[in-house]
Design a protein around this motif. Structure first.
Motif, PDB file in Angstrom:
ATOM      1  N   HIS A  80      37.826  70.655  28.988  1.00 51.41           N
ATOM      2  CA  HIS A  80      37.265  71.743  29.802  1.00 51.41           C
ATOM      3  C   HIS A  80      35.790  71.960  29.455  1.00 51.41           C
ATOM      4  O   HIS A  80      34.977  72.272  30.316  1.00 51.41           O
ATOM      5  CB  HIS A  80      38.061  73.040  29.579  1.00 51.41           C
ATOM      6  N   PHE A  88      30.963  73.810  22.706  1.00 54.29           N
ATOM      7  CA  PHE A  88      32.068  74.666  22.275  1.00 54.29           C
ATOM      8  C   PHE A  88      32.878  75.151  23.472  1.00 54.29           C
ATOM      9  O   PHE A  88      32.622  74.762  24.610  1.00 54.29           O
ATOM     10  CB  PHE A  88      31.531  75.818  21.422  1.00 54.29           C
ATOM     11  N   TRP A  89      33.828  76.018  23.233  1.00 54.11           N
ATOM     12  CA  TRP A  89      34.790  76.404  24.257  1.00 54.11           C
ATOM     13  C   TRP A  89      34.066  76.968  25.472  1.00 54.11           C
ATOM     14  O   TRP A  89      33.141  77.792  25.350  1.00 54.11           O
ATOM     15  CB  TRP A  89      35.803  77.407  23.689  1.00 54.11           C
ATOM     16  N   ALA A  90      34.501  76.532  26.643  1.00 51.58           N
ATOM     17  CA  ALA A  90      33.771  76.797  27.876  1.00 51.58           C
ATOM     18  C   ALA A  90      33.454  78.277  28.076  1.00 51.58           C
ATOM     19  O   ALA A  90      32.334  78.634  28.467  1.00 51.58           O
ATOM     20  CB  ALA A  90      34.596  76.276  29.055  1.00 51.58           C
ATOM     21  N   MET A  91      34.400  79.152  27.801  1.00 54.87           N
ATOM     22  CA  MET A  91      34.144  80.554  28.109  1.00 54.87           C
ATOM     23  C   MET A  91      33.391  81.296  27.007  1.00 54.87           C
ATOM     24  O   MET A  91      32.356  81.899  27.263  1.00 54.87           O
ATOM     25  CB  MET A  91      35.445  81.294  28.406  1.00 54.87           C
ATOM     26  N   ASP A  92      33.919  81.271  25.792  1.00 51.68           N
ATOM     27  CA  ASP A  92      33.356  82.184  24.776  1.00 51.68           C
ATOM     28  C   ASP A  92      32.579  81.466  23.686  1.00 51.68           C
ATOM     29  O   ASP A  92      32.162  82.098  22.709  1.00 51.68           O
ATOM     30  CB  ASP A  92      34.458  83.051  24.164  1.00 51.68           C
ATOM     31  N   ASN A  93      32.355  80.169  23.862  1.00 53.71           N
ATOM     32  CA  ASN A  93      31.520  79.404  22.927  1.00 53.71           C
ATOM     33  C   ASN A  93      32.085  79.355  21.503  1.00 53.71           C
ATOM     34  O   ASN A  93      31.352  79.131  20.554  1.00 53.71           O
ATOM     35  CB  ASN A  93      30.090  79.967  22.895  1.00 53.71           C
ATOM     36  N   THR A 108      42.032  82.764  22.678  1.00 54.42           N
ATOM     37  CA  THR A 108      42.322  81.514  23.384  1.00 54.42           C
ATOM     38  C   THR A 108      42.183  80.283  22.472  1.00 54.42           C
ATOM     39  O   THR A 108      43.088  79.444  22.410  1.00 54.42           O
ATOM     40  CB  THR A 108      41.388  81.374  24.602  1.00 54.42           C
TER      41      THR A 108
END
Lengths: 315, 313
Positions: A80, A88-93, A108
């Motif tokens: 994603h 890093f993670w798409a939404m919250d970095n 998540t």
């Protein structure tokens, strides 16, 4: 080969994130697990795993996987982020590799880490294709965190020129490697030359090192060059050279080169006039283990990691 | 007086500078540090630094000691709306205590720490991130609570959360300073990328009250300071999103909720359906509420301070 989905995460507007694992041999035995990309820019790490899937498929068809051993390869846990060019993670970095052992009722990325770790704990061996946070090139090497659970016999079985031992810092305690060890898996991190781009020669080295380790540990029957006599080095014994100023960075050597004491190994130039602001000189006769790689550099950045030739030893 | 605490040359014609405003008067050796801007997306502390600096410059004659105000430990992050350190993608609050021989962020962390060390009190002000809104609160670990709690009660916050220690938090500024003997309190309040003036002024009164209690400020009138609820980990109920979707709150932030109340809905705008309700697992004070609507399964929706476990010690 069995393809298995080990974790699914729904998204409101994207297709679900499905973490795929490729299994070989007898999966009632958890012998070795290889973990690829957990960050969105770990293209080389995913590629090495994907190449390994191809090799293991052939070995399985030819009956070269030893009876009563099970192998799992997870090329990518975070596409994603990869699909949108984020590390890093798409939404919250947040960083999945700072969330282990995970928590199934948590945030998540804690849930992703938990979902993965539930599947990959209990293996006898674990190899993570790891990356460094800073732009640069490494000699392909194997690294192990030194904990009370460490078994470092396996470091030399990869047949790579160098193996590093690292004393963990507090922020290491939430990584996969550290937690694998807490759960009795003999865990190693394999670093290749690059992260964001694919380097075929380095991928070859990494795939061969993993196959060599599997052969030496009795997991596969395979004919392969025995590799190097590995020098095992404490990370803290390496020389770190910092840039004394900011500017344009011109590296004048390559990883693996032996450099002499006083040899100019890089120049920092004024980015507006090309005047030489600093010459970076090797402090000792040593081997270039890491060099920074980006046209611009900030003062204080680690520009070289060098291995003094007098600490290189077989182990 | 503006002083540079640490600096490093950037690549093109610019220096990164960490600066502080050091306001000093009288002969007292006492020193209080106000620190903020470690995360570039947390801006609540900006208004407090401004307001406190303005107040103390105007009332310097009432000050006996030194107040050091550090408004931006991560100036590049603030400038570029980045939580971490631009160029490194590192969380600055995981780089302490830093080291002289480390990378640029580690060297800066080391110099900041050296500058603050030895202060009588340090207040490390964080907003929440962009995802959550928080009432003004102080967080501390169990081992530090005996020393820090008396000071926390002076700061006019609503809530003190005493949480379990975690090894990973040993890389924070607060842990490093507390370990070095410099009493450091971590404030969390408001929401990322915004300034909640009401909360800032509330904490400002608390800081002035602290200075009065330390005998660093005299002849000032302080409004009545509120008594915070002090709570342990077990008294906090978490609500994580049960589904992916868009979170729409159904209840006001800071209100008291009953067990089973619907805190909000997770809706799907594509299908026009409600995927799930976010339900209160216990009765109590809603002290954290999600601000950013898009959620995955697991995204934190709210925290509730359980009513039955509260104690006002």
């Amino acid at each position: 080969m069995i393809e298995k989905t080990i974790f699914v995460l729904e998204s409101v507007y994207r297709e679900p994130l499905e973490v795929k694992a490729f299994c070989f041999g007898d999966m009632s035995r958890k012998t070795i697990c290889i973990m690829g990309a957990m960050r969105g820019n770990e293209i080389q790490q995913m590629y090495v795993c994907a190449r390994l899937v191809q090799e293991l498929k052939k070995l399985e068809i030819n009956g070269q996987i030893v009876k009563n051993t099970g192998i799992m390869v997870i090329p990518c846990a975070n596409y994603h982020s990869m699909n949108i060019g984020k590390r890093f993670w798409a939404m919250d970095n947040t960083d999945i590799n700072r969330m282990f052992p995970g928590y199934n009722l948590g945030e998540t990325t804690q849930r992703i880490a938990d979902g993965i770790f539930t599947e990959i704990q209990g293996f006898e061996y674990g190899i993570q294709l790891a990356s460094f946070y800073q732009s640069g090139r490494f000699l392909t090497h194997i690294k192990q965190m030194v904990t009370e659970f460490t078994d470092d016999d396996g470091l030399v079985d990869f047949g790579l020129p160098y193996a590093l031992k690292r004393t963990p810092k507090p922020y290491d305690t939430t990584t996969l490697n550290y937690n694998w060890q807490l759960w009795n898996t003999k865990a190693y991190s394999l670093f290749t030359h690059s992260t964001d781009d694919m380097k075929e020669d380095s991928a070859d080295n990494a795939v061969n090192a993993i196959l060599r380790f599997m052969k030496n540990r009795g997991i596969i029957n395979y004919s392969i060059h025995p590799g190097y006599v590995t020098s095992v080095i404490n990370e803290s014994d390496m020389l770190q050279v910092h840039s004394p100023c900011g500017g344009i960075c011109k590296i004048k050597t390559k990883i693996g080169d032996t450099v002499e004491r006083g040899q100019v190994v890089a120049e920092i130039l004024n980015p507006l006039t090309c005047e030489v602001l600093a010459e970076i000189k090797a402090p000792e006769k040593s081997t270039v283990f890491f060099h920074f790689e980006s046209p611009l550099i900030v003062e204080g950045t680690v520009i070289f990691k060098l291995i003094k030739n007098d600490i290189i030893r077989g182990d | 007086m503006i002083k540079t605490v640490s600096q490093a040359g950037l690549a093109v014609n610019e220096k990164l500078k960490i600066q502080k405003n050091s306001i000093k008067n009288g002969n007292s050796q006492k020193r209080v540090c106000i620190v903020t801007g470690t995360h570039g997306d947390e801006l609540e502390g900006q208004y407090i630094c401004y307001a406190l600096g303005k107040y103390l410059e105007k009332n310097t004659d009432k000050l006996n000691g030194t107040v050091d105000i550090y408004p931006a430990l991560n100036p590049l992050g603030i400038d570029s709306i980045m939580r971490g350190i631009p160029g490194y993608d590192l969380d600055m609050n995981r780089t302490f205590p830093g080291t002289e021989s480390g990378t640029m962020p580690e060297m800066i962390a080391h110099e900041i720490l050296e500058d603050i060390e030895g202060a009588d009190i340090c207040i490390d002000i964080h907003a929440s991130n962009i995802f959550l809104r928080e009432i003004p609160q102080i967080r501390m670990s169990v081992p530090t609570s005996e020393t820090l709690l008396p000071y926390a009660k002076m700061l006019n916050v609503d809530f003190v959360w005493v949480h379990a220690s975690a090894t990973v938090l040993e890389s924070t500024l607060a842990h490093s300073l507390n370990s070095a003997g410099t009493k450091t309190l971590v404030v969390e309040m408001g929401v990322g990328m915004r300034i909640t003036k009401e909360y800032c002024l509330q904490l400002m009164d608390g800081i002035l009250n602290l200075l009065v209690n330390l005998e660093m400020l005299t002849d000032v009138e302080i409004p009545k300071i509120r008594e915070p609820i002090v709570s342990l980990d077990g008294a906090v109920g978490f609500i994580n999103s049960p589904a992916a979707g868009i979170f729409v709150p159904e209840i006001s932030f800071g209100s008291t909720v009953e067990k089973g109340d619907i805190i909000g809905k997770i809706v799907n705008p594509l299908t026009g359906s409600t995927a799930e309700n976010a339900v209160a697992p216990c009765s109590g004070l809603l002290f954290t509420l999600r601000e950013y609507p898009v959620v995955y399964g697991g995204s934190l929706i709210a925290r509730i301070l359980r009513q039955e476990d509260n104690n006002n010690d």
